[in-house]
Design a protein around this motif. Structure first.
Motif, PDB file in Angstrom:
ATOM      1  N   GLY A 104       0.802  -1.227   0.000  1.00 14.69           N
ATOM      2  CA  GLY A 104       0.000   0.000   0.000  1.00 14.69           C
ATOM      3  C   GLY A 104       0.832   1.271   0.000  1.00 14.69           C
ATOM      4  O   GLY A 104       2.032   1.250   0.245  1.00 14.69           O
ATOM      5  N   TRP A 105       0.159   2.392  -0.241  1.00 17.34           N
ATOM      6  CA  TRP A 105       0.845   3.684  -0.398  1.00 17.34           C
ATOM      7  C   TRP A 105       0.429   4.708   0.646  1.00 17.34           C
ATOM      8  O   TRP A 105       0.873   5.849   0.610  1.00 17.34           O
ATOM      9  N   LYS A 106      -0.411   4.302   1.583  1.00 19.55           N
ATOM     10  CA  LYS A 106      -0.826   5.207   2.658  1.00 19.55           C
ATOM     11  C   LYS A 106      -0.662   4.491   3.992  1.00 19.55           C
ATOM     12  O   LYS A 106      -1.019   3.310   4.109  1.00 19.55           O
ATOM     13  N   PRO A 107      -0.114   5.217   5.001  1.00 24.86           N
ATOM     14  CA  PRO A 107       0.466   6.564   4.938  1.00 24.86           C
ATOM     15  C   PRO A 107       1.789   6.551   4.176  1.00 24.86           C
ATOM     16  O   PRO A 107       2.442   5.500   4.052  1.00 24.86           O
ATOM     17  N   LEU A 108       2.208   7.712   3.691  1.00 26.48           N
ATOM     18  CA  LEU A 108       3.348   7.779   2.787  1.00 26.48           C
ATOM     19  C   LEU A 108       4.700   7.636   3.492  1.00 26.48           C
ATOM     20  O   LEU A 108       5.582   6.927   3.020  1.00 26.48           O
ATOM     21  N   PHE A 109       4.888   8.336   4.630  1.00 29.99           N
ATOM     22  CA  PHE A 109       6.183   8.349   5.328  1.00 29.99           C
ATOM     23  C   PHE A 109       7.313   8.682   4.346  1.00 29.99           C
ATOM     24  O   PHE A 109       8.261   7.913   4.165  1.00 29.99           O
ATOM     25  N   LEU A 110       7.189   9.846   3.721  1.00 27.08           N
ATOM     26  CA  LEU A 110       8.105  10.261   2.658  1.00 27.08           C
ATOM     27  C   LEU A 110       9.551  10.355   3.132  1.00 27.08           C
ATOM     28  O   LEU A 110      10.475   9.951   2.418  1.00 27.08           O
ATOM     29  N   LYS A 111       9.770  10.874   4.335  1.00 25.76           N
ATOM     30  CA  LYS A 111      11.138  11.020   4.839  1.00 25.76           C
ATOM     31  C   LYS A 111      11.835   9.666   4.952  1.00 25.76           C
ATOM     32  O   LYS A 111      13.025   9.545   4.653  1.00 25.76           O
ATOM     33  N   THR A 112      11.088   8.666   5.391  1.00 23.37           N
ATOM     34  CA  THR A 112      11.653   7.315   5.474  1.00 23.37           C
ATOM     35  C   THR A 112      12.082   6.841   4.096  1.00 23.37           C
ATOM     36  O   THR A 112      13.166   6.267   3.924  1.00 23.37           O
ATOM     37  N   GLY A 113      11.244   7.094   3.095  1.00 23.78           N
ATOM     38  CA  GLY A 113      11.567   6.702   1.729  1.00 23.78           C
ATOM     39  C   GLY A 113      12.817   7.393   1.213  1.00 23.78           C
ATOM     40  O   GLY A 113      13.679   6.760   0.589  1.00 23.78           O
ATOM     41  N   ILE A 114      12.941   8.684   1.470  1.00 25.95           N
ATOM     42  CA  ILE A 114      14.103   9.449   0.999  1.00 25.95           C
ATOM     43  C   ILE A 114      15.387   8.892   1.607  1.00 25.95           C
ATOM     44  O   ILE A 114      16.401   8.721   0.917  1.00 25.95           O
ATOM     45  N   VAL A 115      15.355   8.597   2.896  1.00 21.63           N
ATOM     46  CA  VAL A 115      16.539   8.044   3.566  1.00 21.63           C
ATOM     47  C   VAL A 115      16.910   6.690   2.962  1.00 21.63           C
ATOM     48  O   VAL A 115      18.082   6.423   2.653  1.00 21.63           O
ATOM     49  N   LEU A 116      15.926   5.826   2.766  1.00 26.01           N
ATOM     50  CA  LEU A 116      16.190   4.493   2.222  1.00 26.01           C
ATOM     51  C   LEU A 116      16.743   4.572   0.797  1.00 26.01           C
ATOM     52  O   LEU A 116      17.713   3.880   0.461  1.00 26.01           O
ATOM     53  N   TYR A 117      16.132   5.401  -0.040  1.00 23.53           N
ATOM     54  CA  TYR A 117      16.619   5.559  -1.419  1.00 23.53           C
ATOM     55  C   TYR A 117      18.062   6.061  -1.423  1.00 23.53           C
ATOM     56  O   TYR A 117      18.897   5.576  -2.193  1.00 23.53           O
ATOM     57  N   SER A 118      18.363   7.023  -0.556  1.00 24.96           N
ATOM     58  CA  SER A 118      19.715   7.593  -0.515  1.00 24.96           C
ATOM     59  C   SER A 118      20.746   6.535  -0.132  1.00 24.96           C
ATOM     60  O   SER A 118      21.797   6.408  -0.768  1.00 24.96           O
ATOM     61  N   VAL A 119      20.439   5.768   0.900  1.00 23.00           N
ATOM     62  CA  VAL A 119      21.385   4.755   1.388  1.00 23.00           C
ATOM     63  C   VAL A 119      21.582   3.644   0.361  1.00 23.00           C
ATOM     64  O   VAL A 119      22.713   3.276   0.023  1.00 23.00           O
ATOM     65  N   VAL A 120      20.478   3.107  -0.160  1.00 21.50           N
ATOM     66  CA  VAL A 120      20.567   1.973  -1.083  1.00 21.50           C
ATOM     67  C   VAL A 120      21.236   2.378  -2.390  1.00 21.50           C
ATOM     68  O   VAL A 120      22.128   1.684  -2.886  1.00 21.50           O
ATOM     69  N   LEU A 121      20.837   3.507  -2.958  1.00 21.86           N
ATOM     70  CA  LEU A 121      21.410   3.911  -4.246  1.00 21.86           C
ATOM     71  C   LEU A 121      22.882   4.285  -4.120  1.00 21.86           C
ATOM     72  O   LEU A 121      23.674   4.025  -5.032  1.00 21.86           O
ATOM     73  N   THR A 122      23.271   4.869  -2.990  1.00 25.29           N
ATOM     74  CA  THR A 122      24.696   5.157  -2.766  1.00 25.29           C
ATOM     75  C   THR A 122      25.498   3.868  -2.691  1.00 25.29           C
ATOM     76  O   THR A 122      26.580   3.752  -3.277  1.00 25.29           O
ATOM     77  N   THR A 123      24.958   2.877  -1.984  1.00 27.84           N
ATOM     78  CA  THR A 123      25.628   1.580  -1.870  1.00 27.84           C
ATOM     79  C   THR A 123      25.736   0.893  -3.223  1.00 27.84           C
ATOM     80  O   THR A 123      26.802   0.380  -3.602  1.00 27.84           O
ATOM     81  N   VAL A 124      24.640   0.893  -3.980  1.00 33.60           N
ATOM     82  CA  VAL A 124      24.636   0.244  -5.292  1.00 33.60           C
ATOM     83  C   VAL A 124      25.605   0.933  -6.249  1.00 33.60           C
ATOM     84  O   VAL A 124      26.344   0.274  -6.980  1.00 33.60           O
TER      85      VAL A 124
END
Length: 223
Positions: A104-124
């Motif tokens: 699902g997409w609600k609730p969004l928790f956008l800040k959590t998503g930004i942190v995860l994307y930053s960490v994973v993409l930097t590692t990759v």
């Protein structure tokens, strides 16, 4: 979790052990290895489908999880042959999309998503520098969908924690772990018994996600 689930998962455990006993033989034919490799997740597809209930919420969730498992089986079979790595990666990408959609997409928790994307993409990004352009693109797209799945599992659990949502989150984290190990093995140095380690974690990830279908069953019993 319901004790009956442990009994229901005995075939999965047996098929997983069969893969490790027979499917990892270096002399095995690719076709047979693909069969052994896919059988554990095929059983999880059956489990997810068996959890289809009357409510729309239950059907939607279990159908999406089952869809992700079917796509995963396609990916499992494809990557037995190196020339089918890209189609296999595409199947896994679609599988993670199905899982993310189920969470699902609600609730969004956008800040959590930004942190995860930053960490994973930097590692990759640090891992794929020595690969071909096509592989780099496929891996980055895969990482984006994997991170999306992990983000939605986190958000779903944080919003209203319970054991079944924790199971889904655990599955997402195990997926990330197995892929990081695979990336290290592929790009940096050979990890001893890498296939065994990666596949053990991978099967654990799929098991945890499939078990999250039990949430609807549990709620129905409590009602």
């Amino acid at each position: 979790m319901d004790r009956s689930i442990s009994i229901k998962m005995l075939p999965f455990a047996s098929l997983t052990m069969l893969f490790f006993a027979k499917g990892m033989d270096k002399e095995i034919r690719p076709e047979l290895k693909a069969v052994y490799k896919c059988l554990p997740v095929c059983y999880l597809i059956y489990y997810a489908i068996s959890n289809l209930k009357d409510s729309k919420k239950s059907k939607d969730y279990s159908k999406k999880i089952a869809t992700g498992l079917v796509l995963s089986v396609i990916g499992d079979a494809c990557i037995v042959w190196p020339k089918l790595f890209i189609p296999g990666a595409l199947a896994y990408i679609l599988a993670h999309g199905a899982y993310a959609s189920s969470f699902g997409w609600k609730p969004l928790f956008l800040k959590t998503g930004i942190v995860l994307y930053s960490v994973v993409l930097t590692t990759v990004s640090a891992m794929v520098t020595q690969l071909s352009t096509v592989l780099i693109l496929a891996i980055i797209i895969y990482a984006l969908l994997l991170t999306t799945m992990l983000w939605r599992a986190f958000a779903r659990y944080i919003d209203s924690p319970n054991l079944w949502k924790l199971s889904a989150l655990s599955g997402a984290l195990l997926f990330l772990t197995s892929d990081i190990i695979f990336g290290i093995h592929l790009s940096y140095f050979q990890i001893p018994h890498a296939e065994f380690v990666i596949m053990a974690i991978y099967y654990g990830a799929q098991l945890c996600i499939a078990l999250s279908c039990g949430e609807i069953v549990s709620l129905k019993k409590e009602a």
